[in-house]
Design an enzyme around this catalytic site. Sequence first.
Site, short mmCIF file in Angstrom:
data_model
loop_
_atom_site.label_atom_id
_atom_site.label_comp_id
_atom_site.label_asym_id
_atom_site.label_seq_id
_atom_site.Cartn_x
_atom_site.Cartn_y
_atom_site.Cartn_z
N ILE A 48 1.65 -10.13 0.08
CA ILE A 48 2.51 -8.83 0.58
C ILE A 48 2.46 -7.78 -0.42
CG2 ILE A 48 3.64 -9.94 2.63
CD1 ILE A 48 6.00 -10.33 1.41
N PRO A 49 2.61 -6.51 -0.06
CA PRO A 49 3.06 -5.61 -0.98
C PRO A 49 4.47 -5.15 -1.28
CG PRO A 49 2.54 -4.56 1.26
CD PRO A 49 2.56 -5.83 1.24
N TRP A 50 4.87 -4.00 -1.90
CA TRP A 50 6.20 -3.85 -2.28
C TRP A 50 6.68 -2.81 -1.66
CZ3 TRP A 50 5.66 1.18 -3.55
CH2 TRP A 50 4.35 1.59 -4.00
N LYS A 82 3.15 -15.14 -0.92
CA LYS A 82 3.44 -14.39 -2.42
C LYS A 82 3.82 -12.93 -2.37
CE LYS A 82 0.63 -12.26 -5.12
NZ LYS A 82 1.86 -11.48 -5.55
N PRO A 83 4.98 -12.74 -2.57
CA PRO A 83 5.61 -11.37 -2.57
C PRO A 83 4.99 -10.48 -3.66
CG PRO A 83 7.38 -12.97 -3.26
CD PRO A 83 6.17 -13.60 -3.02
N GLU A 99 4.65 -8.31 -7.26
CA GLU A 99 5.49 -8.74 -8.38
C GLU A 99 6.52 -7.64 -8.56
OE1 GLU A 99 2.43 -7.86 -7.66
OE2 GLU A 99 1.28 -6.90 -9.24
N THR A 128 -6.53 -0.96 0.04
CA THR A 128 -7.84 -1.41 0.56
C THR A 128 -8.69 -1.84 -0.50
OG1 THR A 128 -7.62 0.45 2.09
CG2 THR A 128 -9.97 -0.02 1.27
N GLU A 152 -4.45 -5.93 6.35
CA GLU A 152 -3.72 -4.71 6.61
C GLU A 152 -3.79 -3.77 5.50
OE1 GLU A 152 -2.33 -4.12 9.60
OE2 GLU A 152 -2.09 -6.23 10.53
N CYS A 187 2.05 2.67 4.65
CA CYS A 187 0.83 2.69 4.91
C CYS A 187 0.42 3.48 5.84
CB CYS A 187 0.32 1.26 5.23
SG CYS A 187 1.40 0.50 6.48
N GLN A 207 3.06 3.36 -9.91
CA GLN A 207 3.00 4.19 -8.63
C GLN A 207 3.29 5.73 -9.16
OE1 GLN A 207 1.53 3.39 -6.14
NE2 GLN A 207 1.84 5.25 -5.05
N GLU A 230 -5.14 8.05 -0.68
CA GLU A 230 -3.77 7.51 -0.23
C GLU A 230 -2.98 7.84 -1.35
OE1 GLU A 230 -2.99 3.36 0.40
OE2 GLU A 230 -1.89 3.72 1.97
P1 NAD Z 1 -1.95 -4.05 -4.04
O1 NAD Z 1 -3.37 -4.13 -3.15
O2 NAD Z 1 -2.05 -3.74 -5.28
O3 NAD Z 1 -0.95 -5.64 -3.96
C1 NAD Z 1 -0.58 -6.07 -2.65
C2 NAD Z 1 -0.58 -7.43 -3.27
O4 NAD Z 1 -1.90 -8.25 -3.50
C3 NAD Z 1 0.45 -8.01 -4.35
O5 NAD Z 1 1.46 -9.10 -4.04
C4 NAD Z 1 -0.35 -8.07 -5.21
O6 NAD Z 1 0.40 -8.87 -6.23
C5 NAD Z 1 -1.41 -8.64 -4.67
N1 NAD Z 1 -2.91 -8.76 -5.58
C6 NAD Z 1 -3.27 -7.79 -6.29
N2 NAD Z 1 -4.32 -8.17 -6.64
C7 NAD Z 1 -4.84 -9.29 -6.12
C8 NAD Z 1 -6.11 -9.85 -5.85
N3 NAD Z 1 -7.16 -9.73 -6.76
N4 NAD Z 1 -6.27 -11.18 -5.05
C9 NAD Z 1 -5.05 -11.27 -4.09
N5 NAD Z 1 -3.83 -10.76 -4.35
C10 NAD Z 1 -3.79 -9.56 -5.24
O7 NAD Z 1 -0.99 -3.13 -3.05
P2 NAD Z 1 0.52 -2.65 -3.34
O8 NAD Z 1 0.38 -1.53 -4.41
O9 NAD Z 1 1.13 -3.65 -3.78
O10 NAD Z 1 0.61 -1.95 -1.84
C11 NAD Z 1 0.30 -0.74 -1.62
C12 NAD Z 1 -0.76 -0.78 -0.65
O11 NAD Z 1 -0.45 -1.55 0.65
C13 NAD Z 1 -1.12 0.46 -0.09
O12 NAD Z 1 -2.29 0.74 0.21
C14 NAD Z 1 -0.59 0.37 1.37
O13 NAD Z 1 -1.19 1.36 2.29
C15 NAD Z 1 -0.81 -1.03 1.73
N6 NAD Z 1 -0.06 -1.34 2.92
C16 NAD Z 1 -0.71 -1.50 4.25
C17 NAD Z 1 0.38 -1.90 5.22
C18 NAD Z 1 -0.43 -2.25 6.50
O14 NAD Z 1 0.32 -2.74 7.39
N7 NAD Z 1 -1.68 -1.69 6.66
C19 NAD Z 1 1.46 -2.16 5.00
C20 NAD Z 1 2.25 -1.87 3.99
C21 NAD Z 1 1.32 -1.60 2.67
#
Ligand code: NAD
Length: 483
Positions: A162-164, A188-189, A191, A242, A262, A296, A343, A393
Amino acid sequence: MEENPFISEKYAPAPESTPVALKEAYGHFINGEFTEVDESKLRESRNPASGKLLAMVSEAGGDEIDLAVQAARRVYEKSWSRLAPSERGKYLFRLARLIQERSRELAVLESMDGGKPIRESRDVDIPLVAAHFFYYAGWADKLEYAFPNRKVRPHGVAGQIIPWNFPLLMAAWKLAPALACGNTVVLKPAEFTPLTALKLAELVEEAGFPPGVVNIVTGGGTAGRALVGHDNVDKIAFTGSTEVGKQIQKALAGTGRPYTLELGGKAAHIIFEDAALDQAVEGIVNGIFFNQGHVCCAGSRLLVQEGVAGELTRKLEHRMKTLIVGDPLDKNTDIGAINNEPQLNKIRAFLEEAREQGLEIADGGQELPEEGFWCRPTIIKNAPQSCRIVREEVFGPVLAIQTFRTPAEAVEKANNTRYGLSGGVWTDKGSKIFKVTSSVQAGVLWANTFNKFDPTAPFGGFKESGMGREGGLHGLHPYVRLD
Ligand code: NAD
């Protein structure tokens, strides 16, 4: 409850400063208990509004992920998959109630760790977290009604990343349906915001879940990759960018393992001339500045019908100046801190580029705190389609404004994006709502409102915004095998 040494005097007098008990350092939550802390594998979790250290958090690699997956597998085989569905539901109901009981503490911690205004974590995030667990708890013993005439089986061990931006809410969106369907989980939340998930681990323990049913392993991309690549994980659920979503798709290609993604968005928020403009302004503000625009489904592209573009932009600029930017723990705050430094740098790069391109930029003019990560609410007027700030985005409090003449042009512009997560329309005419919402390619569309969520409603995207749905009956699908 022990006193939290991390709440500064500045925050202490506010009624929202409910004490939050934090450990100095956290291990991973594996097999029903926190692992010992390995001091060589720790990462800081800091308050983005003050820079203050909140706690040290463990950084997982392949070994820790493997331990968690093994624990999840063992209890899945031994008991969880055989448990009467109504019993599974009881654990979830217990957890939902504990979340409600501890909601103040969870809200304060969410705001401290992630920078979001307490009003949002208190009134939106945490109530929705509890509502999600209640909702899916109710499904646990009704799966045969959800999928009539089918044999319904769980996948086994679900790996969830999941993201932050909505740390605890995204954890709830992942855990609740997975557990209700009889899977065990390794979550995994992100970082930057691990603390409420670790607090949730304590509640999981308190709710008496069998050890290993819920495992929470902290870390960054390395941990995420290890979870995705683990061949004893039966299903992957990912919410995030994405870019990472595409990497996960590649990693899973050919494995036959199901996954849901997502991902990002670039929603069009369409305002027609016949809309109630003052209400629309509130909707726009909520659409793009809620949670600092780290959403998002944020309404990050404003499409305004030409006849009202001038008036609406003036009203919006005026309203923007009244928004309070600052201390997330102050209940009057509208816009909190940017979640993390990378960010903030990303948002600044977008704005710098827009400046270099000569775009007309206006912000709320607020004085910003000296410490921490901040960005004023900002609009880009008359942003051309060719600009990155319109196409990509930003994930910050930045709104790109464009105009249109006819409903057809509005729809064409709204769909001129690689994303397809959400959108909104403001108009007095029901027929226009129907026409636009059935032509815009997006998973979620709001009419005369924006950013409203409910556990019963499916959420998810088309195109590069991902695949699969979370929430509602649809949210059960990804966690079951149907024979
Ligand atoms: P991110 O993709 O950088 O990280 C998301 C998660 O993935 C984190 O827990 C991170 O540690 C992990 N991660 C990073 N690299 C990885 C890899 N190679 N393999 C597996 N896991 C990995 O995204 P972010 O910056 O944390 O979050 C922001 C993004 O999330 C935005 O693009 C937002 O639109 C999207 N988001 C989408 C939804 C939805 O429901 N569609 C909801 C919330 C956020």
